[in-house]
Design an enzyme around this catalytic site. Structure first.
Site, PDB file in Angstrom:
ATOM      1  N   SER A 405       0.821  -1.211   0.000  1.00 51.48           N
ATOM      2  CA  SER A 405       0.000   0.000   0.000  1.00 51.48           C
ATOM      3  C   SER A 405       0.856   1.262   0.000  1.00 51.48           C
ATOM      4  O   SER A 405       1.556   1.538  -0.963  1.00 51.48           O
ATOM      5  CB  SER A 405      -0.957  -0.049   1.201  1.00 51.48           C
ATOM      6  OG  SER A 405      -1.932   0.949   1.119  1.00 51.48           O
ATOM      7  N   LYS A 430      -0.474  -4.163  -3.502  1.00 49.66           N
ATOM      8  CA  LYS A 430      -1.791  -3.601  -3.155  1.00 49.66           C
ATOM      9  C   LYS A 430      -1.884  -2.210  -3.769  1.00 49.66           C
ATOM     10  O   LYS A 430      -1.485  -1.218  -3.178  1.00 49.66           O
ATOM     11  CB  LYS A 430      -1.990  -3.527  -1.646  1.00 49.66           C
ATOM     12  CG  LYS A 430      -3.350  -2.978  -1.228  1.00 49.66           C
ATOM     13  CD  LYS A 430      -3.498  -2.990   0.285  1.00 49.66           C
ATOM     14  CE  LYS A 430      -4.851  -2.408   0.698  1.00 49.66           C
ATOM     15  NZ  LYS A 430      -4.929  -0.954   0.490  1.00 49.66           N
TER      16      LYS A 430
END
Length: 516
Positions: A405, A430
């Site tokens: 992320s 991600k």
């Protein structure tokens, strides 16, 4: 460090709840109730210095605006159908704003009735902001009707929440989810980087179930009182903790600054003495949880010079991450550091804005930090505004399969802008951004609202970022490498194979700079 352009903030929303105007909920099961949701097809991303809140455009429809009334569940009106859901859409053409009313029969169980409101609130937020406008190729209005039918006869809130989770699972996105009020409080503590308490991290010991101290925050009331890792927590304010889980015990320890809490602990370190159990009164204070750990690693270059390499470990992207890192870099600059290693291994992410702010510590100018793609497929680059890096010293970033992320956004920004070399293993992959909205009952809804690409337009989602150089045991054992020379086994950092590879890459950068 200049702030990002004020039009953009991609950090998860972690404070203010979405506040629809809620009509009263009636107790009679024969009366259908309604919730009015004020929503908009336009959602804003913006900067906020400390708190990040959802900004929804609320428009009151004009009197001459066209009304489109449609029944979400035809023939399911009233108690007999058990799941009436009536939506009236009032559209304002300039802003495409909607006022959405959802009617449904009230559950006999009061706690289920509360979850019914949460269901409609969550459904409405996803309807307006979820990244996939097809909702995984299903009729999202019909899904609300079906879920309400399944929820109506239930008797417990837990069972009702399971139905909401089931509805969300049909979206095919594991990152769009709902969490309980208690879980949300823990999430906020992790992202805010501050809590009010005594500075103890506790967990249930798997075999015995006893509450054991994992660690104490340095300088905290618990640390000053001599509580240590491995100590067993027995009582809080005179109440035995038998059978209590760690989250429930943590809530008892937290509290307003200025108050105190009395704990009884069995000390492992004093087990041989007569006073192995002690009771201490701990004042509650503000506890700062810094995501930064830093150190200076002495390093000898191939030509025999002794230099200093600054090592910075970033464990997560909380609100304090950028400020804490800037302070660490400034401190190491005063100590004559010549190069840096930024360790993002096993960093699962956090606030995306924090990741963008950290990138600005290392970059100059108006560089693109990340590209976002909204639900309509529009790509929006997020650029710095007249950035000024704290240091221009050579930089290596360590990554692995646990880097996800915001870690991948930061690694991509530094790599694609030519600022850093990546060492380690492929990242998690991600490439989605979630908003987080607190709901009326204190629970929180995570919604995937955008996808992102690196500055060089590399897709990250389910792909990850490949390092420039992998660090493997084979490399370290290669006769061509002299990375094991001058390494002391006394330092865990100096014995870390990836850090040794990183130092080798920094030597190469410096030799190239000298040659040029």
């Amino acid at each position: 460090m200049e702030p990002l352009c004020s039009n953009f903030d991609l950090s998860p929303i972690s404070t203010a709840p979405s506040k629809p105007a809620l009509l009263p909920l009636f107790s009679s099961p024969r009366i259908s109730t309604s919730i009015r949701l004020n929503v908009s097809r336009k959602w804003s991303l913006y900067c906020a210095s400390s708190h990040h809140t959802a900004k929804t455009t609320v428009s009151r429809p004009q009197s001459n605006a066209p009304d489109f009334i449609r029944s979400v569940g035809k023939g399911f009106i009233g108690f007999a159908a058990a799941a009436a859901a009536l939506a009236s859409l009032c559209c304002d053409s300039p802003a495409f704003a909607e006022s959405l009313t959802v009617a449904f029969p009230v559950s006999r169980a009061r706690e289920v009735n509360t979850v019914q409101r949460t269901l409609v609130e969550a459904w409405g937020l996803i309807r307006e902001t979820f990244v996939d406008p097809t909702f995984n190729h299903q009729d999202w209005d019909l899904k609300l009707q079906q879920t309400m039918v399944e929820m109506f006869p239930l008797n417990s809130a837990d069972a009702a929440y399971t139905k909401i989770k089931g509805m969300l699972s049909t979206l095919g996105d594991p990152f769009t989810r709902i969490i309980s009020p208690n879980e949300y409080q823990s999430f906020r503590i992790g992202n805010d980087g501050n809590l009010q308490g005594v500075g103890i991290f506790i967990n249930n010991e798997p075999k015995s179930g006893h509450l054991v101290v994992l660690s104490c925050v340095e300088g905290s009331p618990a640390s000053r009182a001599g509580i240590h890792e491995g100590d067993e927590l027995i009582e809080i304010n005179g109440e035995r903790l038998d059978g209590l889980d760690s989250e429930a015990a943590a809530r008892k320890l937290r509290g307003q600054v200025g108050t105190s809490v009395t704990v009884k602990v069995h000390s492992v370190q004093d087990s041989k003495s007569d006073c192995s159990t002690k009771e201490v009164k701990l004042p509650r204070e503000y506890i700062k949880l810094s995501p930064i750990a830093s150190s200076i690693i002495p390093h000898r270059t191939p030509d025999g010079r002794q230099i200093k390499t600054g090592y910075v470990k970033l464990s997560n992207f909380s609100q304090s991450a950028a400020d804490d890192m800037a302070n660490a870099i400034h401190e190491m600059e005063t100590q004559g550091v010549h190069s840096y290693i930024l360790d993002l291994r096993n960093n699962p992410g956090g606030l995306v804005k924090a990741g963008l702010d950290v990138a600005q510590i290392w970059l100059d100018g108006d560089e693109t930090l990340v590209n976002t793609i909204d639900r309509d497929g529009n790509m929006l680059p997020i650029n710095m505004v007249d950035g000024h890096a704290i240091t221009h010293d050579p930089l290596v970033v360590l990554i692995n399969e646990g880097s996800a992320s915001a870690s991948e956004i930061l690694a991509g920004a530094l790599h694609d802008n030519g600022r850093a070399i990546l060492v380690g293993h492929k990242t998690f992959g991600k490439g989605k951004i979630q908003s987080v909205t607190e709901l009326h009952d204190g629970s929180a809804l995570f919604i995937t609202v955008a996808k992102y690409l690196s500055p060089a337009l590399h897709d990250i989602d389910q792909v990850g970022i490949m390092p420039d150089v992998q660090c493997t045991t084979g490399m370290l054992n290669s006769p061509k490498d002299s990375l094991l020379k001058n390494k002391s086994s006394a330092s865990s950092l100096e014995a870390d194979s990836c850090i040794m590879v990183a130092e080798h890459e920094l030597d190469i950068q410096e030799s190239r700079a000298t040659a040029s």
